[in-house]
Design an enzyme around this catalytic site. Structure first.
Site, PDB file in Angstrom:
ATOM      1  N   HIS A   1      -3.841  -3.999  -5.798  1.00  0.00           N
ATOM      2  CA  HIS A   1      -4.401  -3.951  -4.445  1.00  0.00           C
ATOM      3  C   HIS A   1      -5.269  -5.156  -4.164  1.00  0.00           C
ATOM      4  O   HIS A   1      -6.405  -5.021  -3.753  1.00  0.00           O
ATOM      5  CB  HIS A   1      -5.298  -2.732  -4.293  1.00  0.00           C
ATOM      6  CG  HIS A   1      -4.596  -1.491  -3.895  1.00  0.00           C
ATOM      7  ND1 HIS A   1      -3.755  -0.833  -4.725  1.00  0.00           N
ATOM      8  CD2 HIS A   1      -4.622  -0.777  -2.749  1.00  0.00           C
ATOM      9  CE1 HIS A   1      -3.298   0.249  -4.105  1.00  0.00           C
ATOM     10  NE2 HIS A   1      -3.799   0.305  -2.921  1.00  0.00           N
TER      11      HIS A   1
ATOM     12  N   ARG B   1       0.820  -1.208   0.000  1.00  0.00           N
ATOM     13  CA  ARG B   1       0.000   0.000   0.000  1.00  0.00           C
ATOM     14  C   ARG B   1       0.860   1.267   0.000  1.00  0.00           C
ATOM     15  O   ARG B   1       0.565   2.238  -0.682  1.00  0.00           O
ATOM     16  CB  ARG B   1      -0.917   0.011   1.225  1.00  0.00           C
ATOM     17  CG  ARG B   1      -1.623   1.356   1.377  1.00  0.00           C
ATOM     18  CD  ARG B   1      -2.747   1.309   2.354  1.00  0.00           C
ATOM     19  NE  ARG B   1      -2.308   1.107   3.711  1.00  0.00           N
ATOM     20  CZ  ARG B   1      -3.147   1.035   4.739  1.00  0.00           C
ATOM     21  NH1 ARG B   1      -4.444   1.120   4.531  1.00  0.00           N
ATOM     22  NH2 ARG B   1      -2.687   0.866   5.952  1.00  0.00           N
TER      23      ARG B   1
ATOM     24  N   ASN C   1      -2.017   6.301   4.870  1.00  0.00           N
ATOM     25  CA  ASN C   1      -0.602   5.970   4.771  1.00  0.00           C
ATOM     26  C   ASN C   1       0.060   5.762   6.116  1.00  0.00           C
ATOM     27  O   ASN C   1       0.951   4.957   6.254  1.00  0.00           O
ATOM     28  CB  ASN C   1       0.167   7.092   4.055  1.00  0.00           C
ATOM     29  CG  ASN C   1      -0.087   7.072   2.566  1.00  0.00           C
ATOM     30  OD1 ASN C   1      -0.375   6.020   2.019  1.00  0.00           O
ATOM     31  ND2 ASN C   1       0.016   8.208   1.934  1.00  0.00           N
TER      32      ASN C   1
ATOM     33  N   HIS D   1       0.664   4.169  -2.679  1.00  0.00           N
ATOM     34  CA  HIS D   1       0.362   5.564  -2.370  1.00  0.00           C
ATOM     35  C   HIS D   1       1.527   6.487  -2.704  1.00  0.00           C
ATOM     36  O   HIS D   1       1.329   7.649  -3.033  1.00  0.00           O
ATOM     37  CB  HIS D   1      -0.066   5.718  -0.903  1.00  0.00           C
ATOM     38  CG  HIS D   1      -1.473   5.271  -0.674  1.00  0.00           C
ATOM     39  ND1 HIS D   1      -2.554   6.072  -0.968  1.00  0.00           N
ATOM     40  CD2 HIS D   1      -1.971   4.101  -0.250  1.00  0.00           C
ATOM     41  CE1 HIS D   1      -3.667   5.392  -0.708  1.00  0.00           C
ATOM     42  NE2 HIS D   1      -3.336   4.197  -0.274  1.00  0.00           N
TER      43      HIS D   1
END
Ligand SMILES: *[C@@H]1O[C@H](CO)[C@@H](O)[C@H](O)[C@H]1NC(C)=O
Ligand SMILES: *[C@@H]1O[C@H](CO)[C@@H](O)[C@H](O)[C@H]1NC(C)=O
Length: 232
Positions: free
Chosen positions: A173, A66, A99, A70
């Site tokens: 994802h 992730r 985040n 991001h």
């Protein structure tokens, strides 16, 4: 991954409206084994930290993928995710709510690399290696990572990825979970005509409704981002 979060949707809209300006930094040539002479153990250090982290907590793998996603979300993959917001730039990537929890997995690798090869390996490359190592550890997916990224100095929330890049990263994802609270509207109050988002598979929507309570909910369970991916 909070794909359904208002921020995510807002960013998507911004992307559609503003055709992405690709940073000139992104075009510097990258190659596999960029640190072979300057920091030969770089990838090994990242891998061992990542494997140890995942052994202790599976969620780290998801967090690192992730984080890379991001990071790439604004101006390409350039370590921007680690930049803090400033008063003039209130929503830099590092402070984006989704985040923050992932940063913990990154920090140990950064500390060890700074000890082995001070100021050599960019944060963006560490993130890229760590995401690959996570995918290998939990999903058996291996790939060579080109490196040589330079860390950016600015992170501006209005810049983003191309549509192709966006789709590719969204597709990646497939592990991890999302809280029900990030998408209640699509199940229970889509608009005046539809209770449920008509673009959703109705069987899948019904399944989600058995797991996610209707608002006002007193609990907020998590669900797999991709129900066909076994790793959670
Ligand atoms: C990575 O690159 C090396 C050297 O070119 C090659 O031998 C290896 O098979 C590649 N690995 C993957 C997973 O593509
Ligand atoms: C509700 O959403 C559907 C599908 O996106 C759309 O076609 C329709 O016009 C919307 N209705 C209202 C009242 O906004």
């Amino acid at each position: 991954m909070d794909i359904d979060s208002p921020r995510f949707l807002q960013t998507i809209s911004t992307l559609v409206l503003i055709l992405v300006s690709v940073s000139s930094l992104a075009s510097t040539s990258l190659k596999v084994g960029f640190y072979t002479s300057t920091c030969p153990s770089a990838e090994e250090i990242v891998r061992s930290v990542v494997n140890k982290g995942i052994y202790e907590n599976h969620g780290i793998a998801v967090g690192l993928i992730r984080l890379h996603f991001h990071d790439c979300f604004i101006r390409g993959c350039e370590g921007f995710v680690l930049l803090a917001s400033t008063p003039g730039n209130p929503i830099a990537e590092r402070d984006h709510f989704s985040n923050n929890p992932s940063l913990r997995g990154f920090e140990e690798a950064k500390i060890q690399l700074e000890a082995a090869c001070p100021r050599t390996v960019s944060c963006a490359d560490i993130l890229a290696f760590a995401a690959r190592d996570s995918a290998l550890k939990v999903g058996g997916i291996n790939y060579n990572v080109t490196s040589g990224r330079r860390d950016g100095r600015v992170s501006i929330a209005d810049e983003g990825l191309s549509a192709d890049e966006m789709v590719t990263l969204s597709g990646a994802h497939s592990i991890g979970v999302s809280h029900c609270s990030t998408f209640p509207k699509r199940l229970y109050s889509f608009n005046d005509t539809f209770k449920q988002d008509p673009s959703m598979d109705s069987f899948y929507a019904e399944t989600l409704m058995t797991k996610c309570p209707a608002p006002p909910a007193t609990s907020d369970p998590t669900l797999s981002l991709d129900p066909s991916t076994l790793v959670r």
